[in-house]
Design a protein around this motif. Structure first.
Motif, mmCIF file in Angstrom:
data_model
loop_
_atom_site.group_PDB
_atom_site.id
_atom_site.type_symbol
_atom_site.label_atom_id
_atom_site.label_comp_id
_atom_site.label_asym_id
_atom_site.label_seq_id
_atom_site.Cartn_x
_atom_site.Cartn_y
_atom_site.Cartn_z
ATOM 1 N N PHE A 1 0.831 -1.211 0.000
ATOM 2 C CA PHE A 1 0.000 0.000 0.000
ATOM 3 C C PHE A 1 0.865 1.261 0.000
ATOM 4 C CE2 PHE A 1 -2.764 -3.272 1.864
ATOM 5 C CZ PHE A 1 -3.839 -3.171 0.994
ATOM 6 N N LEU A 2 2.014 1.190 0.660
ATOM 7 C CA LEU A 2 2.948 2.320 0.615
ATOM 8 C C LEU A 2 3.500 2.481 -0.796
ATOM 9 C CD1 LEU A 2 4.720 4.536 1.795
ATOM 10 C CD2 LEU A 2 6.329 2.776 2.563
ATOM 11 N N VAL A 3 3.825 1.370 -1.454
ATOM 12 C CA VAL A 3 4.322 1.418 -2.832
ATOM 13 C C VAL A 3 3.309 2.118 -3.731
ATOM 14 C CG1 VAL A 3 4.889 0.044 -4.867
ATOM 15 C CG2 VAL A 3 5.819 -0.595 -2.643
ATOM 16 N N SER A 4 2.041 1.739 -3.619
ATOM 17 C CA SER A 4 1.004 2.346 -4.452
ATOM 18 C C SER A 4 0.916 3.848 -4.228
ATOM 19 C CB SER A 4 -0.366 1.701 -4.161
ATOM 20 O OG SER A 4 -0.431 0.399 -4.701
ATOM 21 N N ALA A 5 0.935 4.269 -2.972
ATOM 22 C CA ALA A 5 0.857 5.694 -2.654
ATOM 23 C C ALA A 5 2.040 6.453 -3.257
ATOM 24 C CB ALA A 5 0.812 5.894 -1.139
ATOM 25 N N VAL A 6 3.226 5.880 -3.146
ATOM 26 C CA VAL A 6 4.434 6.561 -3.616
ATOM 27 C C VAL A 6 4.455 6.668 -5.135
ATOM 28 C CG1 VAL A 6 6.953 6.407 -3.780
ATOM 29 C CG2 VAL A 6 5.814 5.989 -1.600
ATOM 30 N N ILE A 7 4.111 5.595 -5.853
ATOM 31 C CA ILE A 7 4.187 5.669 -7.315
ATOM 32 C C ILE A 7 3.103 6.588 -7.886
ATOM 33 C CG2 ILE A 7 5.235 3.385 -7.464
ATOM 34 C CD1 ILE A 7 2.664 2.308 -8.565
ATOM 35 N N ILE A 8 1.990 6.706 -7.202
ATOM 36 C CA ILE A 8 0.960 7.662 -7.641
ATOM 37 C C ILE A 8 1.494 9.087 -7.500
ATOM 38 C CG2 ILE A 8 -1.291 8.669 -7.095
ATOM 39 C CD1 ILE A 8 -1.548 6.052 -8.573
ATOM 40 N N MET A 9 2.131 9.380 -6.371
ATOM 41 C CA MET A 9 2.669 10.729 -6.153
ATOM 42 C C MET A 9 3.818 11.033 -7.105
ATOM 43 S SD MET A 9 2.389 11.280 -2.005
ATOM 44 C CE MET A 9 3.215 9.750 -1.544
ATOM 45 N N ILE A 10 4.656 10.049 -7.371
ATOM 46 C CA ILE A 10 5.728 10.242 -8.350
ATOM 47 C C ILE A 10 5.139 10.534 -9.722
ATOM 48 C CG2 ILE A 10 7.569 9.069 -9.634
ATOM 49 C CD1 ILE A 10 8.300 7.602 -7.057
ATOM 50 N N SER A 11 4.066 9.839 -10.073
ATOM 51 C CA SER A 11 3.409 10.061 -11.368
ATOM 52 C C SER A 11 2.886 11.490 -11.491
ATOM 53 C CB SER A 11 2.255 9.064 -11.543
ATOM 54 O OG SER A 11 2.729 7.735 -11.552
#
Length: 403
Positions: free
Chosen positions: A157-167
């Motif tokens: 879930f942390l991975v998902s949050a981070v890659i969305i913000m990077i996007s």
């Protein structure tokens, strides 16, 4: 909508304090569907979206026919719940791309960009600190790093949050964002999730290609002239990914039917063979819904006592992958129609928001991550898929210049 973005990024953390948020994704899906039906005459829909909708409706019909023909059983409430689960991505995507077709405003985008920068810095600070101090934010030690989850229930879930913000930061096309993107990459590395490597590799490859070739203004001509190089880059990314994942893949292969994930794949293929050309239908395999309503499929194929698929382990790993859920329940015909729906969705994403290098990089990296992640989690049916769908349809739908 900026507030919704922040909420979705933090939703998994908030579930610990507000339990009923577990149902937020289903409620938002139903709400979006109601709005789409009510305002259907005002929707802006193109050819790709029509093909996507038709293909997905065919998928649903095939799934229901599978329930009727398989002769296993039919539990209406399980079928309905499973249809809602598999529909979440497509409904939310259509809501974002056709109902909110004008895209996010510049003011709102700046807000989510500022939030993303600040939050990525916070995540990195706590991530580094947690390697030396026990803050209750880490798990097992892999190699020389403690897997980092911050306050999320799992590293995924942390991975998902981070890659969305990077996007979001990639879409902004601001050179100053590179430091925050690097911070995000560092957080991804601290999670020790192999699938996060895929996202980073695609971003880096797209950025290198984008600096050397002008694939935005040249459009389709670039892709036609350089298709061989693009394929080579794809092979390189895939090869590096396999290099990172090979030990884990061999481990799963070695376990065979004794471990949940490989067992789901093996049985999924057996189901697809035994019930050809359809599957066993909705609510029967590779989902929590199937275990909640005691699907007999697990006993039929002898995996009811596999750790993670049995009552004693609370069926913890029954949703630890996604593709067996598709080809096991929908069979050959349903899988083909489902993949067509996905293909035209992703094609539409690239067409509608890929008008700058940053947005195109973000879109392709997100799509690549979603595809690879589904080999190891049920991403397209869990709660995280809401923010993926809204990001691809709405949050990246901006002008992209001088934001």
């Amino acid at each position: 909508m900026a507030i919704l973005f922040i909420f979705l990024i933090l939703e998994n953390i908030l579930e610990k304090f507000i339990p009923f948020l577990n149902f937020f994704d289903e409620v938002l899906t139903i709400f979006s569907l109601v709005l789409l039906v009510i305002f259907r005459n005002k929707l802006v829909i193109n050819r790709n979206e029509i093909i996507m909708l038709v293909s997905f409706m065919i998928t649903i019909i095939i799934g229901i026919i599978s329930n009727l023909l398989a002769g296993v059983r039919v539990v209406p409430i399980a079928v309905i719940k499973d249809i809602i689960q598999i529909s979440k991505f497509f409904i939310i995507y259509m809501f974002g791309t056709s109902y909110l077709y004008k895209g996010i405003t510049r003011v709102a985008f700046r807000r989510i960009s500022c939030f993303s920068k600040a939050y990525l810095v916070i995540l990195l600070i706590f991530g580094l600190a947690s390697q030396f101090i026990d803050l209750g934010m880490t798990g097992d030690k892999r190699y020389f790093i403690y897997s980092y989850a911050f306050l999320y229930s799992h590293e995924t879930f942390l991975v998902s949050a981070v890659i969305i913000m990077i996007s979001v930061l990639l879409a902004q096309n601001d050179i100053k964002n590179k430091y925050y993107i690097i911070a995000g990459f560092c957080v991804l590395l601290l999670t020790m999730r192999s699938k996060a490597i895929i996202f980073m590799l695609v971003v880096i490859s797209m950025e290198i290609l984008g600096q050397r070739y002008d694939f935005i203004t040249k459009g389709s001509q670039f892709w036609k002239k350089n298709w061989a190089k693009i394929i080579l880059v794809g092979i390189f990314v895939f090869g590096v990914a396999i290099l990172f994942l090979q030990s884990k893949v061999m481990l799963y292969v070695g376990y065979g039917m004794r471990a949940a994930r490989p067992a789901l794949y093996i049985v999924g293929f057996k189901i697809m063979r035994d019930f050809f050309p359809v599957g066993v239908g909705f609510g029967e395999f590779a989902s929590y819904i199937s275990t909640t309503y005691n699907s007999p499929i697990y006993t039929r194929y002898g995996i009811q006592e596999v750790s993670g698929l049995n009552y004693e382990t609370h069926y913890a790993y029954v949703s630890d992958t996604y593709w067996p859920y598709i080809f096991g329940q929908l069979g050959v015909l349903g899988t083909i129609s489902y993949l067509i729906a996905l293909y035209y969705t992703f094609k539409n994403v690239v067409k509608k928001i890929g008008n700058t290098r940053g947005k195109l990089t973000a879109a392709i990296a997100l799509i690549s991550y979603m595809i690879f992640a589904c080999f190891a989690e049920s991403l397209l049916t869990n709660s995280d898929i809401i923010i993926y769908a809204l990001t691809l349809s709405y949050y990246l739908n901006i002008d992209g210049e001088n934001i």
